[in-house]
Design an enzyme around this catalytic site. Structure first.
Site, PDB file in Angstrom:
ATOM      1  N   SER A 159       0.839  -1.203   0.000  1.00  0.00           N
ATOM      2  CA  SER A 159       0.000   0.000   0.000  1.00  0.00           C
ATOM      3  C   SER A 159       0.875   1.254   0.000  1.00  0.00           C
ATOM      4  O   SER A 159       1.633   1.450  -0.951  1.00  0.00           O
ATOM      5  CB  SER A 159      -0.941  -0.068   1.211  1.00  0.00           C
ATOM      6  OG  SER A 159      -1.974   0.861   1.075  1.00  0.00           O
ATOM      7  N   ASP A 239     -10.091  -5.450  -3.123  1.00  0.00           N
ATOM      8  CA  ASP A 239      -9.448  -4.449  -2.272  1.00  0.00           C
ATOM      9  C   ASP A 239     -10.334  -3.202  -2.226  1.00  0.00           C
ATOM     10  O   ASP A 239     -10.631  -2.615  -3.273  1.00  0.00           O
ATOM     11  CB  ASP A 239      -8.086  -4.117  -2.898  1.00  0.00           C
ATOM     12  CG  ASP A 239      -7.224  -3.228  -2.035  1.00  0.00           C
ATOM     13  OD1 ASP A 239      -7.773  -2.300  -1.411  1.00  0.00           O
ATOM     14  OD2 ASP A 239      -6.002  -3.463  -2.003  1.00  0.00           O
ATOM     15  N   HIS A 274      -7.313  -6.076   1.056  1.00  0.00           N
ATOM     16  CA  HIS A 274      -6.130  -5.237   1.282  1.00  0.00           C
ATOM     17  C   HIS A 274      -5.358  -5.653   2.538  1.00  0.00           C
ATOM     18  O   HIS A 274      -4.415  -4.988   2.935  1.00  0.00           O
ATOM     19  CB  HIS A 274      -6.592  -3.772   1.425  1.00  0.00           C
ATOM     20  CG  HIS A 274      -5.509  -2.751   1.229  1.00  0.00           C
ATOM     21  ND1 HIS A 274      -4.886  -2.536   0.024  1.00  0.00           N
ATOM     22  CD2 HIS A 274      -4.919  -1.869   2.095  1.00  0.00           C
ATOM     23  CE1 HIS A 274      -3.979  -1.567   0.146  1.00  0.00           C
ATOM     24  NE2 HIS A 274      -3.968  -1.162   1.405  1.00  0.00           N
TER      25      HIS A 274
END
Lengths: 297, 297
Positions: A159, A239, A274
């Protein structure tokens, strides 16, 4: 450049060291975890052990990925160390987000060198990650050690950390700083998405030209691939940040017509979110990728 | 016996289902996570998929081991499901520890059927784990499913959960309920250590004879090994609870002269602590052990 060892934990065949040290560039005590693989503790093995830097995402400390990403088995399999740096300065007079949210400030340093007050005093994460930390680790472990934290190293992240890995790899590509780069659900074009615009605005100021120096989708246009270097990216289709902040297709579009076209392996994986469930599921594939680029297989 | 699916998360090649259901024996809503391996989602595989029950330790919910013990890769490797039950009833009128500590009450049900007020109303964890939960899961997934939560199953656990696994395995041994049993840093002789004495006193009352019915080191004297069944136990030498509450040598001593002598494989592993770093490091070995006993390899 000395480190304090707060914990030294047996994991798989090696040890996870929970370290802290005073960073000159950050101006605070910084925490960092380092996993040393079983090869380091072997009496007979004498190969030099390279390192993989894993940059974490928003809100994380070095503990999260150490506990949940499950690198140690892979590190033992191939014989590399793993470095888990923190995501920002913490404590004391370190300013946070004036809005009190989790996507800026403490836990959200975005791996850039802040130029704007009051963040410029401590938020020098770029220099910390790519210069001071590697040098400090190398110095600390140098006494007859076979560990290499500077020369034969790889970088990856998740991320915000995936962004940090891509930006750090590309910005240092001509200096051949990292031999390998991958990312898990990275922010690939920060200047175009809310997380990146908020962070860059706060740390780097209003001039968007200054932002481009850290943006992977801008950097691929300026940095020439030496030959067949590839970047590996995994992205889950479920995600929740995919369409708002991650948008990996923007990096592929940006690479079109450049030396990176066709050399960014974006793998969209069906149904993954995620979380660390996603990250840990693909760590084996990233580990094999880096092990190959680091000359371990 | 219906379950509510609160989350359905992609992990490795399968899915982690975060479930909740109203338990008749407990009298509250109970949470349980179930990992279904990649074989379950395969269109071509038609083998029946057995289950491994993983009982967690003090303070844990189903999330801790789901996130940190790294069973999914192993479950996919061999083709078994993994069930992560909760460690106690929670919420509403469920009484906790009057002292407010973490080793009794909520998060510390000790996998026994409480007989003492006020705990007897909800703390019926033995019947829940060994009877109601397996039956409910089997029923819920039964519609044409290849999952087996009742007949070909194994049990393991960590610390308090290691005790729960050993006690549940031995108490149901003559009924051939579990085909395989292992434990990570278990409490092996609860009637002799502080955690066990506090829990058994609170849940089972002052009569220590009643406690023996749950104590693995008493049960090995009463239950006859059918032949060559073995129990696998890992214990870290740097475990802070080793000498106060775990004392695995007491189980070996108790087994001397019984049919279990020499059939309990206690592996003392150098330098390991009591954390999930320890558990996750040895999950592969336990997975292989159970896979063999479940007829998967």
């Amino acid at each position: 450049m000395s480190f304090k060892v707060s914990e030294d934990v047996a994991v798989c065949g090696g040890r996870l060291l929970k370290l802290s040290h005073f960073s000159q560039v950050i101006g605070t005590i910084m925490n960092v975890n380092v996993y040393l693989p079983k090869q380091y503790y072997s009496q007979t093995d004498n190969k030099v052990i390279p390192a993989v830097y894993y940059l974490s995402g928003l809100t994380c400390s070095p503990q999260n990925a150490s506990e949940k990403a499950f690198w140690p088995f892979q590190a033992d399999k191939y014989g590399f160390a793993v470095v888990f740096p923190d995501t920002s300065p913490r404590g004391g007079d370190v300013p946070g987000d004036p809005e009190g949210s989790w996507d800026f400030g403490v836990g959200a340093g975005f791996y850039v060198n802040a130029t704007q007050k009051p963040y410029d005093k401590h938020y020098q994460m770029y220099d910390y990650i790519h210069k001071e930390l590697p040098t400090s680790l190398d110095e600390y472990f140098s006494n007859g050690s076979r560990l290499d934290f500077v020369d034969n190293v790889a970088i990856t992240g998740h991320s915000m950390g995936g962004f940090g890995a891509l930006a750090g790899f590309l910005k240092n590509y001509d200096a051949n700083r990292y031999k390998s780069c991958s990312a898990f659900a990275p922010i690939v074009n920060p200047i175009k998405v809310p997380w990146g615009r908020k962070a860059f605005g706060g740390y780097l100021g209003a001039d968007e030209e200054a932002w481009k120096g850290y943006d992977p989708s801008e950097l691929v246009k300026k940095v020439s691939n030496r030959g067949n270097d590839r970047i590996l990216i995994h992205q889950g289709t479920k995600d929740p940040f995919l369409e708002s902040n991650l948008k990996p297709e923007l990096l592929l579009e940006a690479s079109k017509g450049t030396s990176w076209e066709g050399k960014i392996d974006l793998k969209l994986v069906d149904g993954f979110d995620h979380s660390y469930y996603f990250v840990s599921s693909f760590v084996p594939e990233h580990a094999a990728f880096h092990a190959k680029n680091l000359g371990l297989i």
